[in-house]
Design a protein around this motif. Structure first.
Motif, PDB file in Angstrom:
ATOM      1  N   GLU A  90       0.862  -1.174   0.000  1.00  0.00           N
ATOM      2  CA  GLU A  90       0.000   0.000   0.000  1.00  0.00           C
ATOM      3  C   GLU A  90       0.902   1.229   0.000  1.00  0.00           C
ATOM      4  O   GLU A  90       1.598   1.476   0.986  1.00  0.00           O
ATOM      5  CB  GLU A  90      -0.927   0.017   1.214  1.00  0.00           C
ATOM      6  N   ALA A  91       0.881   1.954  -1.122  1.00  0.00           N
ATOM      7  CA  ALA A  91       1.790   3.104  -1.284  1.00  0.00           C
ATOM      8  C   ALA A  91       3.216   2.614  -1.071  1.00  0.00           C
ATOM      9  O   ALA A  91       3.655   1.673  -1.726  1.00  0.00           O
ATOM     10  CB  ALA A  91       1.401   4.225  -0.346  1.00  0.00           C
ATOM     11  N   ASN A  92       3.942   3.210  -0.126  1.00  0.00           N
ATOM     12  CA  ASN A  92       5.338   2.810   0.089  1.00  0.00           C
ATOM     13  C   ASN A  92       5.482   1.835   1.256  1.00  0.00           C
ATOM     14  O   ASN A  92       6.591   1.592   1.728  1.00  0.00           O
ATOM     15  CB  ASN A  92       6.215   4.035   0.336  1.00  0.00           C
ATOM     16  N   ARG A  93       4.364   1.278   1.720  1.00  0.00           N
ATOM     17  CA  ARG A  93       4.409   0.312   2.823  1.00  0.00           C
ATOM     18  C   ARG A  93       4.222  -1.109   2.296  1.00  0.00           C
ATOM     19  O   ARG A  93       3.353  -1.362   1.453  1.00  0.00           O
ATOM     20  CB  ARG A  93       3.330   0.611   3.858  1.00  0.00           C
ATOM     21  N   LEU A  94       5.036  -2.026   2.834  1.00  0.00           N
ATOM     22  CA  LEU A  94       4.943  -3.442   2.488  1.00  0.00           C
ATOM     23  C   LEU A  94       4.618  -4.209   3.770  1.00  0.00           C
ATOM     24  O   LEU A  94       5.420  -4.240   4.704  1.00  0.00           O
ATOM     25  CB  LEU A  94       6.264  -3.933   1.899  1.00  0.00           C
ATOM     26  N   TYR A  95       3.414  -4.806   3.803  1.00  0.00           N
ATOM     27  CA  TYR A  95       2.919  -5.464   5.010  1.00  0.00           C
ATOM     28  C   TYR A  95       3.169  -6.975   4.951  1.00  0.00           C
ATOM     29  O   TYR A  95       3.056  -7.599   3.898  1.00  0.00           O
ATOM     30  CB  TYR A  95       1.424  -5.222   5.174  1.00  0.00           C
ATOM     31  N   GLY A  96       3.458  -7.552   6.116  1.00  0.00           N
ATOM     32  CA  GLY A  96       3.617  -8.996   6.221  1.00  0.00           C
ATOM     33  C   GLY A  96       4.464  -9.347   7.422  1.00  0.00           C
ATOM     34  O   GLY A  96       5.279  -8.535   7.893  1.00  0.00           O
ATOM     35  N   ARG A  97       4.254 -10.565   7.944  1.00  0.00           N
ATOM     36  CA  ARG A  97       5.043 -11.001   9.094  1.00  0.00           C
ATOM     37  C   ARG A  97       6.503 -11.149   8.690  1.00  0.00           C
ATOM     38  O   ARG A  97       6.838 -11.899   7.773  1.00  0.00           O
ATOM     39  CB  ARG A  97       4.508 -12.318   9.656  1.00  0.00           C
ATOM     40  N   GLY A  98       7.372 -10.423   9.390  1.00  0.00           N
ATOM     41  CA  GLY A  98       8.800 -10.488   9.125  1.00  0.00           C
ATOM     42  C   GLY A  98       9.308  -9.411   8.195  1.00  0.00           C
ATOM     43  O   GLY A  98      10.510  -9.371   7.915  1.00  0.00           O
ATOM     44  N   THR A  99       8.442  -8.527   7.722  1.00  0.00           N
ATOM     45  CA  THR A  99       8.918  -7.477   6.813  1.00  0.00           C
ATOM     46  C   THR A  99       9.985  -6.621   7.481  1.00  0.00           C
ATOM     47  O   THR A  99      11.052  -6.370   6.915  1.00  0.00           O
ATOM     48  CB  THR A  99       7.751  -6.596   6.342  1.00  0.00           C
ATOM     49  N   ARG A 348       3.836  -7.433  15.915  1.00  0.00           N
ATOM     50  CA  ARG A 348       2.487  -6.900  16.063  1.00  0.00           C
ATOM     51  C   ARG A 348       1.739  -7.067  14.747  1.00  0.00           C
ATOM     52  O   ARG A 348       2.342  -7.264  13.696  1.00  0.00           O
ATOM     53  CB  ARG A 348       2.541  -5.429  16.481  1.00  0.00           C
ATOM     54  N   PRO A 349       0.397  -6.986  14.780  1.00  0.00           N
ATOM     55  CA  PRO A 349      -0.362  -7.109  13.536  1.00  0.00           C
ATOM     56  C   PRO A 349      -0.005  -5.996  12.556  1.00  0.00           C
ATOM     57  O   PRO A 349       0.363  -4.885  12.938  1.00  0.00           O
ATOM     58  CB  PRO A 349      -1.818  -6.987  14.000  1.00  0.00           C
ATOM     59  N   ASP A 350      -0.128  -6.317  11.275  1.00  0.00           N
ATOM     60  CA  ASP A 350       0.164  -5.378  10.191  1.00  0.00           C
ATOM     61  C   ASP A 350       1.579  -4.806  10.281  1.00  0.00           C
ATOM     62  O   ASP A 350       1.819  -3.618  10.038  1.00  0.00           O
ATOM     63  CB  ASP A 350      -0.872  -4.244  10.153  1.00  0.00           C
ATOM     64  N   GLU A 351       2.508  -5.682  10.619  1.00  0.00           N
ATOM     65  CA  GLU A 351       3.934  -5.324  10.562  1.00  0.00           C
ATOM     66  C   GLU A 351       4.260  -4.873   9.133  1.00  0.00           C
ATOM     67  O   GLU A 351       3.773  -5.452   8.168  1.00  0.00           O
ATOM     68  CB  GLU A 351       4.779  -6.549  10.929  1.00  0.00           C
ATOM     69  N   PHE A 352       5.095  -3.840   9.006  1.00  0.00           N
ATOM     70  CA  PHE A 352       5.420  -3.365   7.663  1.00  0.00           C
ATOM     71  C   PHE A 352       6.830  -2.808   7.608  1.00  0.00           C
ATOM     72  O   PHE A 352       7.469  -2.537   8.628  1.00  0.00           O
ATOM     73  CB  PHE A 352       4.411  -2.296   7.193  1.00  0.00           C
ATOM     74  N   ILE A 353       7.305  -2.627   6.377  1.00  0.00           N
ATOM     75  CA  ILE A 353       8.571  -1.973   6.096  1.00  0.00           C
ATOM     76  C   ILE A 353       8.327  -0.988   4.954  1.00  0.00           C
ATOM     77  O   ILE A 353       7.386  -1.160   4.174  1.00  0.00           O
ATOM     78  CB  ILE A 353       9.664  -2.997   5.721  1.00  0.00           C
ATOM     79  N   LEU A 354       9.135   0.043   4.883  1.00  0.00           N
ATOM     80  CA  LEU A 354       9.010   1.032   3.818  1.00  0.00           C
ATOM     81  C   LEU A 354       9.905   0.649   2.644  1.00  0.00           C
ATOM     82  O   LEU A 354      11.028   0.167   2.849  1.00  0.00           O
ATOM     83  CB  LEU A 354       9.395   2.419   4.326  1.00  0.00           C
ATOM     84  N   THR A 355       9.426   0.861   1.448  1.00  0.00           N
ATOM     85  CA  THR A 355      10.249   0.556   0.273  1.00  0.00           C
ATOM     86  C   THR A 355      11.528   1.385   0.277  1.00  0.00           C
ATOM     87  O   THR A 355      12.577   0.906  -0.149  1.00  0.00           O
ATOM     88  CB  THR A 355       9.459   0.821  -1.024  1.00  0.00           C
ATOM     89  N   ASP A 356      11.459   2.609   0.786  1.00  0.00           N
ATOM     90  CA  ASP A 356      12.650   3.452   0.860  1.00  0.00           C
ATOM     91  C   ASP A 356      13.706   2.851   1.781  1.00  0.00           C
ATOM     92  O   ASP A 356      14.907   2.997   1.546  1.00  0.00           O
ATOM     93  CB  ASP A 356      12.287   4.853   1.358  1.00  0.00           C
ATOM     94  N   GLU A 357      13.258   2.169   2.830  1.00  0.00           N
ATOM     95  CA  GLU A 357      14.198   1.537   3.756  1.00  0.00           C
ATOM     96  C   GLU A 357      14.916   0.372   3.082  1.00  0.00           C
ATOM     97  O   GLU A 357      16.131   0.167   3.288  1.00  0.00           O
ATOM     98  CB  GLU A 357      13.463   1.064   5.010  1.00  0.00           C
ATOM     99  N   LEU A 358      14.177  -0.402   2.283  1.00  0.00           N
ATOM    100  CA  LEU A 358      14.801  -1.486   1.530  1.00  0.00           C
ATOM    101  C   LEU A 358      15.863  -0.940   0.579  1.00  0.00           C
ATOM    102  O   LEU A 358      16.982  -1.469   0.492  1.00  0.00           O
ATOM    103  CB  LEU A 358      13.758  -2.263   0.734  1.00  0.00           C
ATOM    104  N   THR A 359      15.521   0.120  -0.125  1.00  0.00           N
ATOM    105  CA  THR A 359      16.459   0.729  -1.075  1.00  0.00           C
ATOM    106  C   THR A 359      17.691   1.251  -0.375  1.00  0.00           C
ATOM    107  O   THR A 359      18.825   1.054  -0.845  1.00  0.00           O
ATOM    108  CB  THR A 359      15.766   1.872  -1.840  1.00  0.00           C
ATOM    109  N   ALA A 360      17.500   1.920   0.771  1.00  0.00           N
ATOM    110  CA  ALA A 360      18.633   2.461   1.513  1.00  0.00           C
ATOM    111  C   ALA A 360      19.551   1.355   2.008  1.00  0.00           C
ATOM    112  O   ALA A 360      20.787   1.489   1.991  1.00  0.00           O
ATOM    113  CB  ALA A 360      18.136   3.299   2.690  1.00  0.00           C
ATOM    114  N   CYS A 361      18.972   0.240   2.443  1.00  0.00           N
ATOM    115  CA  CYS A 361      19.787  -0.878   2.937  1.00  0.00           C
ATOM    116  C   CYS A 361      20.582  -1.502   1.797  1.00  0.00           C
ATOM    117  O   CYS A 361      21.780  -1.780   1.946  1.00  0.00           O
ATOM    118  CB  CYS A 361      18.897  -1.913   3.605  1.00  0.00           C
TER     119      CYS A 361
END
Length: 374
Positions: A90-99, A348-361
């Motif tokens: 959803e937008a720049n958020r990627l939801y899922g357990r372990g993201t 927690r429920p609806d754990e997410f990561i930002l696409t920008d964080e993936l790119t930066a890493c």
């Protein structure tokens, strides 16, 4: 493959701690081999779980470890907005357990692998992916014990736990224990004929309260919140009915220690009190279920300076949660925490990561590779 696509594949594996992880290990192994890197699967003593270690570049000279865990906590919370093991964007958020915790780091590292493999690395980058970190860092010690046969001693280890890409130099150590007290059941009207296991456990609980208060009095390390070591009783269960003398009581205890304090030593008074109950006729089983040391890396350590350059920010002094970093430091390898995602979103429920964080890493890892070229 793009980091988001890799993350989608990784999230689809319900690699919950304590369960078999052969499916995710096999997928990662095949991906790494397709990138022409050397990979070794390291089965653990459990028989159905394995660590994974890969090397890009010459293994016989010191390099850097990128450390992450493949397991996740369960996703049984009813508040999830979608299937926790299906990546939802959803937008720049990627939801899922372990993201965030911490398959996002694995995805960024794997996405960087083709670029790293194409570089003329004079010093290597290693991928060290472990199992059962969420169950008390149980897998990593077996992998660390075999490092000498896999590579030259690394110059440092970057543990990719979620830190919003801000490096962290220290964390508390932790130890956890499970106590079983077996008594003798009977009718509650005749307590003289039984041994009440719940009453016996009360003595251990009382010791835990005293020990927790003692720990709060110091020593102190203001880099942490709270600035002192802590101890608590986390779970307790026992008894069948109010009119039956309970013949079994089980409790779990946890200690978290500031630098210079042993978490297992914090639990020692509880163990002594539990074992003293044997003199009263109780059977007592004490099991140390997990333990890992704290991390303490000096601000002027070469690894801290390197991460400051790679991220553009000075590392934070400390966090109170624990990681596998302390295990690497205990093995003589400097370690530091730095990864995408936020620990506040984890577990927690609806754990997410930002696409920008993936790119930066991914960019940070590729920048590290550039520094290791002649």
């Amino acid at each position: 493959m793009h980091a988001v696509e890799i993350l989608e594949r990784l999230i689809a594996f319900p690699s919950v701690a304590g369960q078999a992880n052969d499916a995710i290990v096999e997928w990662i192994r095949a991906y790494i081999e397709d990138c022409n890197a050397t990979v070794t699967v390291l089965p653990g003593p459990e028989g159905n779980r394995a660590n994974l270690f890969a090397t890009i570049g010459p293994a016989d000279v010191p390099g850097y470890i990128l450390s992450g865990h493949m397991d996740v906590v369960p996703a049984n919370e009813p508040a999830w907005s979608s299937d926790p093991f299906t990546l939802r964007a959803e937008a720049n958020r990627l939801y899922g357990r372990g993201t965030s915790d911490m398959k996002g780091f694995l995805a960024a590292a794997l996405a960087a692998l083709p670029a790293l493999a194409a570089k003329p690395l004079a010093r290597p980058i290693h991928l060290a992916f472990s199992y059962d970190e969420e169950a008390g860092c149980r897998g990593a010690p077996h992998m660390i014990a075999r490092l000498a046969e896999l590579c030259a001693r690394p110059e440092g280890a970057i543990i990719g736990e979620p830190s919003t890409m801000r490096a962290i130099r220290a964390h508390k150590g932790k130890a956890a224990a499970r106590v079983e007290i077996h008594g003798r059941s009977g009718h509650s009207s005749r307590p003289d004929q039984g041994l009440n296991a719940v009453h016996a456990m009360a003595e251990v609980l009382a010791e835990a309260v005293v020990s927790a208060e003692r720990a709060s009095q110091g020593p102190f390390d203001t880099a942490f919140e709270p600035a002192y070591s802590s101890l608590q009783a986390g779970t307790i269960k026992g008894g069948q009915a109010v009119n039956i003398i309970p013949d079994l009581c089980i409790a779990e205890f946890e200690a978290r220690a500031v630098s210079g304090v042993s978490p297992t030593e914090l639990l020692a008074p509880l163990k002594a009190r539990a074992e003293s109950l044997r003199a009263k006729g109780f059977e007592v089983n004490w099991e140390l279920t997990s333990a890992y040391p704290g991390l303490s890396l000096s601000a002027d350590a070469p690894l801290a300076c390197l991460l400051a350059e790679l991220t553009g920010e000075e590392p934070l002094a400390a966090v109170s949660y624990g990681t596998e970093a302390g295990l690497y430091q205990a093995a003589g390898i400097d370690a530091i925490i730095c990864g995408p995602g936020d620990i506040a979103r984890a577990h927690r429920p609806d754990e997410f990561i930002l696409t920008d964080e993936l790119t930066a890493c991914q960019s940070m890892i590729e920048a590290l590779g550039n520094r290791l070229c002649p």
